[in-house]
Design a protein around this motif. Structure first.
Motif, PDB file in Angstrom:
ATOM      1  N   GLU A 756       0.680  -0.835   0.055  1.00 12.58           N
ATOM      2  CA  GLU A 756       0.155  -0.308   0.201  1.00 12.58           C
ATOM      3  C   GLU A 756       0.647   1.090   0.111  1.00 12.58           C
ATOM      4  OE1 GLU A 756      -2.428  -0.194   3.161  1.00 12.58           O
ATOM      5  OE2 GLU A 756      -4.364  -1.316   2.319  1.00 12.58           O
ATOM      6  N   ARG A 757       2.151   1.547   0.975  1.00 14.37           N
ATOM      7  CA  ARG A 757       2.697   1.955   0.744  1.00 14.37           C
ATOM      8  C   ARG A 757       3.482   2.740  -0.381  1.00 14.37           C
ATOM      9  NH1 ARG A 757       3.643   0.100   5.711  1.00 14.37           N
ATOM     10  NH2 ARG A 757       5.948  -1.096   5.421  1.00 14.37           N
ATOM     11  N   GLU A 758       4.515   1.666  -1.154  1.00 13.45           N
ATOM     12  CA  GLU A 758       4.467   1.419  -2.765  1.00 13.45           C
ATOM     13  C   GLU A 758       3.499   2.391  -3.476  1.00 13.45           C
ATOM     14  OE1 GLU A 758       6.237  -2.055  -4.607  1.00 13.45           O
ATOM     15  OE2 GLU A 758       7.479  -2.123  -2.193  1.00 13.45           O
ATOM     16  N   VAL A 759       2.099   1.635  -3.492  1.00 16.20           N
ATOM     17  CA  VAL A 759       1.471   2.566  -3.895  1.00 16.20           C
ATOM     18  C   VAL A 759       1.309   4.100  -3.735  1.00 16.20           C
ATOM     19  CG1 VAL A 759      -1.330   2.346  -5.136  1.00 16.20           C
ATOM     20  CG2 VAL A 759      -0.653   0.452  -4.933  1.00 16.20           C
ATOM     21  N   ASP A 760       1.133   4.703  -2.588  1.00 20.66           N
ATOM     22  CA  ASP A 760       0.795   5.498  -2.411  1.00 20.66           C
ATOM     23  C   ASP A 760       2.172   6.851  -2.754  1.00 20.66           C
ATOM     24  OD1 ASP A 760      -1.369   4.961  -1.533  1.00 20.66           O
ATOM     25  OD2 ASP A 760      -0.677   5.008   0.281  1.00 20.66           O
ATOM     26  N   LYS A 761       3.040   5.899  -2.190  1.00 21.50           N
ATOM     27  CA  LYS A 761       4.500   6.520  -2.775  1.00 21.50           C
ATOM     28  C   LYS A 761       4.622   7.058  -4.484  1.00 21.50           C
ATOM     29  CE  LYS A 761       7.759   4.550   0.973  1.00 21.50           C
ATOM     30  NZ  LYS A 761       8.605   3.424   0.379  1.00 21.50           N
ATOM     31  N   VAL A 762       4.354   6.083  -5.492  1.00 22.79           N
ATOM     32  CA  VAL A 762       4.025   6.504  -6.541  1.00 22.79           C
ATOM     33  C   VAL A 762       2.798   7.581  -7.245  1.00 22.79           C
ATOM     34  CG1 VAL A 762       3.689   5.434  -9.102  1.00 22.79           C
ATOM     35  CG2 VAL A 762       4.410   3.799  -7.726  1.00 22.79           C
ATOM     36  N   LEU A 763       1.617   7.824  -5.965  1.00 20.11           N
ATOM     37  CA  LEU A 763       0.892   8.438  -6.204  1.00 20.11           C
ATOM     38  C   LEU A 763       1.007   9.720  -5.592  1.00 20.11           C
ATOM     39  CD1 LEU A 763      -2.415   6.712  -5.282  1.00 20.11           C
ATOM     40  CD2 LEU A 763      -1.558   7.327  -7.291  1.00 20.11           C
ATOM     41  N   LEU A 764       2.539   9.721  -4.581  1.00 19.26           N
ATOM     42  CA  LEU A 764       3.021  11.460  -4.912  1.00 19.26           C
ATOM     43  C   LEU A 764       3.467  11.985  -5.602  1.00 19.26           C
ATOM     44  CD1 LEU A 764       4.282  10.755  -0.795  1.00 19.26           C
ATOM     45  CD2 LEU A 764       1.648  12.103  -1.398  1.00 19.26           C
ATOM     46  N   GLN A 765       4.399  11.228  -6.266  1.00 17.45           N
ATOM     47  CA  GLN A 765       5.281  11.370  -7.510  1.00 17.45           C
ATOM     48  C   GLN A 765       4.737  11.593  -8.564  1.00 17.45           C
ATOM     49  OE1 GLN A 765       9.134   8.916  -8.761  1.00 17.45           O
ATOM     50  NE2 GLN A 765       8.044   7.145  -6.457  1.00 17.45           N
ATOM     51  N   MET A 788      -5.287   7.541  -3.308  1.00 15.06           N
ATOM     52  CA  MET A 788      -4.260   6.948  -1.927  1.00 15.06           C
ATOM     53  C   MET A 788      -4.713   6.142  -1.048  1.00 15.06           C
ATOM     54  SD  MET A 788      -1.619  10.329  -1.281  1.00 15.06           S
ATOM     55  CE  MET A 788      -1.182  10.815  -2.359  1.00 15.06           C
ATOM     56  N   ARG A 789      -4.336   5.100  -1.195  1.00 13.98           N
ATOM     57  CA  ARG A 789      -4.639   3.691  -0.177  1.00 13.98           C
ATOM     58  C   ARG A 789      -4.811   4.122   2.072  1.00 13.98           C
ATOM     59  NH1 ARG A 789      -4.992  -0.527  -3.793  1.00 13.98           N
ATOM     60  NH2 ARG A 789      -4.723   0.194  -5.751  1.00 13.98           N
ATOM     61  N   ASP A 790      -3.827   4.862   2.026  1.00 17.65           N
ATOM     62  CA  ASP A 790      -3.498   4.841   3.635  1.00 17.65           C
ATOM     63  C   ASP A 790      -4.283   5.941   4.124  1.00 17.65           C
ATOM     64  OD1 ASP A 790      -1.568   5.261   5.599  1.00 17.65           O
ATOM     65  OD2 ASP A 790      -0.945   7.597   5.353  1.00 17.65           O
ATOM     66  N   ARG A 791      -5.007   5.183   5.516  1.00 16.19           N
ATOM     67  CA  ARG A 791      -5.864   5.184   6.362  1.00 16.19           C
ATOM     68  C   ARG A 791      -5.865   6.493   7.483  1.00 16.19           C
ATOM     69  NH1 ARG A 791      -8.025   4.826   2.166  1.00 16.19           N
ATOM     70  NH2 ARG A 791      -9.769   4.274   1.332  1.00 16.19           N
ATOM     71  N   SER A 792      -4.502   5.930   7.904  1.00 15.94           N
ATOM     72  CA  SER A 792      -3.956   6.592   9.094  1.00 15.94           C
ATOM     73  C   SER A 792      -3.869   8.582   8.852  1.00 15.94           C
ATOM     74  CB  SER A 792      -2.745   6.507   9.193  1.00 15.94           C
ATOM     75  OG  SER A 792      -1.671   7.167   7.515  1.00 15.94           O
ATOM     76  N   GLY A 793      -3.691   8.745   7.413  1.00 15.75           N
ATOM     77  CA  GLY A 793      -3.202  10.596   7.212  1.00 15.75           C
ATOM     78  C   GLY A 793      -1.824  10.655   6.990  1.00 15.75           C
ATOM     79  N   GLN A 794      -1.504  10.124   7.056  1.00 11.16           N
ATOM     80  CA  GLN A 794       0.899  10.278   6.436  1.00 11.16           C
ATOM     81  C   GLN A 794       0.500  10.765   5.238  1.00 11.16           C
ATOM     82  OE1 GLN A 794       2.772   7.273   7.841  1.00 11.16           O
ATOM     83  NE2 GLN A 794       2.409   7.091  10.465  1.00 11.16           N
ATOM     84  N   MET A 795      -0.105  10.194   4.193  1.00 11.29           N
ATOM     85  CA  MET A 795      -0.074  10.243   2.931  1.00 11.29           C
ATOM     86  C   MET A 795      -0.467  11.226   2.105  1.00 11.29           C
ATOM     87  SD  MET A 795       2.466   8.566   1.798  1.00 11.29           S
ATOM     88  CE  MET A 795       3.229   6.557   1.809  1.00 11.29           C
TER      89      MET A 795
END
Length: 832
Positions: A756-765, A788-795
């Protein structure tokens, strides 16, 4: 005149060996005691005795002025025939010597031992040594050809290795498989290659107790000498190649005519097993030693009625269709790539009906009978035109209808990883564990199984009387299947690699008339689809677990992974007249069907090349268009979709258009596509063993085969990031399905949030790229944030910082609002 036997006790009872000098004046014997004996040819005098400090001598080779002896202690010594004394120790090995041979010019001595390498030592300078290291097991025999340029090495693994010694660096020319049989180093059976005097062929004993010849030009099997009932222990060509003498373990001695392969004489007065045998260079004498310490010289060996064969000039090797030999006794082999391995077509059956002289339809119709005057006649039932008669025109050709009965095109069955016949050999299986290949020896096949990891598994080789045509290989064992014949029904044969019981393998016959169309092997079960429409499932120990009739028939192929089985068969007919392929995936242990008769995703006009499970257990297919696809959500009934992982036609290596290559699929493992590169229009791999190549996955989201020269770096990067997002989302979906539907390990569960973090990292780019383009791209940037998949709000917090860095204030406010709504659960997972 009967052959006169001159028996001479040479050594104490035990294995005894000898060698003639090339001029035939002397012969040297060695045995189990500490002495050598040098006999004068046909002399009644006592032999010269050379006392030595070693015992248990197992090999000897002689020239006119010296001879070389190999011993069980690993030493190879050279002795002078002028002084009958030791000259020097040529070489030492750590294990027993099994055979020695000297090149015709006397310059080199080849040494076979229980070591894996063969040493070729210069007889004048022992410091000059060539090492032959391609063997995988100890060597039984070595044999120079008559030019000294080639050395045949007979290995205990059943393979003859032919080396070229014409240069300073030795070179492996050919591995001849299926000629000799597997044996132990101490066996009395012979594996020694006997080169024919004309140099165009050699022969050796095979697994069927025959003496089989092989052509030097193409290394294919030629004429065979069949007549022994047990293993051949010694063989020798006559000096002119017109005769062959062979001896076997049942104490029989046979002399053959080379041209016709007929037995001229069989001697039944041999008391012990013959170990070495040689013709005298000029006289009608055959000498041999046995396992009882004796030397025999058979005078007048060839009977009077055949003695003329010894006096004729050099005879040609017994080759098939050899104009020099004018041999017609044996029929030629089937044409390469003939009926074996090919589906029978309508044209093939017409060829069988009309005969080999029948013309093709295009050839037969090159004269058109437009006015019905009979310019062209119809072929008769033999496919030929009748002669014109004097009293009338030729009979009219029957009218042909332009329309014919329509028939749908059906996908033919195939075995994944198997190649068609090329010449007399083919691969039965190719995967990441190893490969299985077979050689057609006419009366039988020989099968070789080789592994990439030889520390975990040992290669093996066996004679195959059943002629297996399918195979599967994994870390547990090897599975074979054969077609039925007049002697046996279709058979499944499983051979495990390791076992702690005496029984190591099992066979199960299929009912009469039922053939195996495809099969697969997993860590827990064996699957076979048959011509009767059945799917037969067995445990690894031969217990039938399940049997049912496949819905989509005729069956095409199958694959398995652990308890999951995937079967593919012909389904309904599409608009193009070709049947659609349907697949079913089920768990045979739990009796659950994951996908039932779903359509296999193939483009119009494309065919299926291979099907297999990835190393993580996901179904994969490779089509004839060069596209690799993986099945997503296949564990949920009705939700499966086929996602392309790689389109090989878009690889950078093909962008220039200079390379003409295709790819043979092997496996999907370690997030790579493993394959074999085929060049020059080849359709399947061939020998020598091809190397494996691997390519990274690249989902064809955009056209990346050849980037436009006008495209800037940002556009190229954007395409790359979009592909990475789709690919990382796919990986996340595959692992999430695995965790949700199976008893996943802690490592597999931890992999889901990491992906999930890998997906969100690409989305950030991607978000940063959109912010860089300007405020007008803000709506797309916000859309990317919602993915973005992260539900904690960090991404999302990181996304807000990116918007602030590029001074996109409105976008930053909306991303903050999105993060707040997610924290309180106001945003649905499906909201965009």
């Amino acid at each position: 005149m009967a052959a006169r036997l001159r028996g001479r006790p040479a050594h104490p009872p035990g294995p005894t060996f000898f060698s003639y000098t090339p001029n035939g004046r002397k012969l040297v014997t060695v045995g189990g005691n500490g002495a050598f004996r040098v006999f004068e040819h046909l002399s009644a005098d006592e032999p010269a005795i050379i006392d030595v400090s070693t015992e248990d001598h197992l090999a000897v080779a002689a020239r006119n002025d010296f001879f070389v002896v190999g011993s069980e202690d690993g030493s190879v010594t050279k002795y002078s025939l002028a002084t009958n004394s030791l000259d020097e120790v040529l070489v030492r090995c750590s294990l027993p010597i099994r055979d020695v041979d000297i090149s015709p010019d006397g310059q080199w001595c080849a040494v076979a031992s229980d070591e894996l390498e063969v040493k070729v030592v210069n007889t004048s300078d022992m410091q000059k040594v060539m090492y032959l290291r391609d063997q995988l097991r100890p060597v039984k025999n070595v044999s120079f050809d008559h030019s000294g340029a080639l050395l045949a090495v007979s290995c205990t693994d059943g393979v003859v290795y032919v080396y070229s010694l014409s240069s300073e660096e030795s070179q492996l020319v050919k591995r001849v498989d299926g000629l000799i049989s597997l044996m132990e180093s101490e066996s009395e059976a012979s594996a020694k290659v006997a080169w024919h005097p004309d140099g165009r062929a050699f022969g050796a004993p095979n697994a069927l107790n025959d003496f089989q010849t092989v052509a030097r030009s193409d290394w294919l099997s030629q004429k065979g000498f069949s007549g022994h009932k047990s293993k051949i222990t010694a063989s020798s060509w006559s000096p002119n190649g017109a005769l062959l003498a062979t001896a076997s373990a049942d104490k029989s001695l046979i002399v053959w005519e080379t041209k016709t392969q007929k037995i001229l004489k069989q001697y039944d007065d041999v008391r012990d097993v013959i170990l070495t045998m040689q013709w005298h260079p000029t006289d009608n004498v055959l000498s041999y030693t046995n396992n009882n310490g004796e030397l025999f010289m058979r005078e007048d060996f060839v009977p009077d009625e055949h003695r003329g064969l010894l006096k004729i000039e050099l005879q040609p090797s017994p080759l098939n269709k050899d104009p020099l030999g004018e041999i017609s006794g044996n029929a030629g082999r089937p044409v390469a790539d003939g009926p074996k391995g090919r589906p029978r077509t309508e044209d093939a059956y017409l060829d069988d009906l009309l005969g080999p002289d029948a013309m093709s339809e295009d050839e037969a119709g090159f004269i058109e009978d437009d006015d019905g005057a009979g310019y062209a006649e119809a072929p008769n039932l033999n496919g030929k035109r009748s002669a014109r008669t004097m009293d009338g025109p030729l009979p009219k050709r029957p009218a042909r209808h332009n329309s014919s009965i329509w028939q749908p095109q059906v996908h033919v069955p195939f075995q994944p990883g198997s190649t068609p016949w090329k010449g007399n050999r083919r691969y039965l299986c190719l995967n990441l564990t190893g490969f299985v290949w077979t050689v057609d020896q006419e009366t039988h096949n020989t099968v070789t199984v080789e592994f990439y990891d030889r520390y975990q598994h040992r290669d093996f080789h066996f004679t195959d009387p059943y002629k297996y045509d399918k195979a599967c290989l994994n870390d547990k064992g090897t599975l074979f299947a054969c077609e039925s014949s007049s002697q046996h029904p279709a058979i499944l044969y499983y051979r495990p690699h390791e076992t702690w019981t005496a029984r190591t393998d099992w066979r199960t016959p299929l009912p009469a008339g039922e053939e195996v169309t495809s099969m697969s092997l997993s860590d827990s079960c064996i699957v076979a689809t048959t011509t009767a429409g059945y799917v037969r499932i067995y445990s690894l120990f031969g217990v039938p677990l399940k049997m049912y009739r496949q819905k989509s028939t005729p069956a095409v192929t199958c694959a398995s992974w652990r308890d999951y089985v995937m079967t593919i068969g012909n389904g309904p007919i599409g608009g193009d007249g070709i049947t659609r392929l349907l697949y079913t995936i089920e768990n045979v242990k739990r009796g659950e069907t994951c996908q039932s008769e779903d359509i296999l995703a193939l483009p119009p006009g494309a065919g299926l090349k291979s099907v297999f499970f990835s190393d993580k257990g996901d179904p994969c297919i490779y089509d004839s268009e060069g596209v690799l696809l993986i099945c997503l959500h296949w564990r949920t009934p009705g939700q499966a979709s086929w996602v392309p992982l790689l389109d090989t036609k878009t690889l950078e290596r093909l962008a220039s258009g200079k390379k003409d290559e295709t790819y043979w699929p092997v496996a999907v493992a370690n997030d790579k596509f493993h394959c074999i590169i085929l060049k020059g229009g080849e359709e399947s791999p061939y020998f020598p063993r091809p190397l494996l190549s691997d390519f990274d996955f690249r989902i064809p989201v955009a056209d990346n085969s050849a980037a436009d020269e006008d495209e800037d770096a940002d556009t190229v990067q954007q395409k790359s990031l979009e592909e990475q997002f789709v690919r990382s989302a796919l990986r996340h979906g595959l692992v999430a399905d695995l965790v949700e539907h199976t008893s996943a390990t802690s490592a597999q569960k931890a992999e889901v949030p990491a992906l999930e973090r890998e997906v969100d990292k690409v989305l950030l780019q991607l978000l940063a790229n959109e912010c860089r383009e300007g405020e007008e791209r803000g709506m797309k940037a916000l859309e990317i944030a919602t993915l973005m998949r992260d539900r904690s709000g960090q991404m999302l917090a990181a996304a807000g910082k990116i918007a602030s860095r590029f001074q996109r204030d409105i976008l930053g406010e909306k991303i903050t609002q999105l993060a707040e709504r997610r924290l309180v659960g106001l945003v649905d997972d499906d909201e965009v």
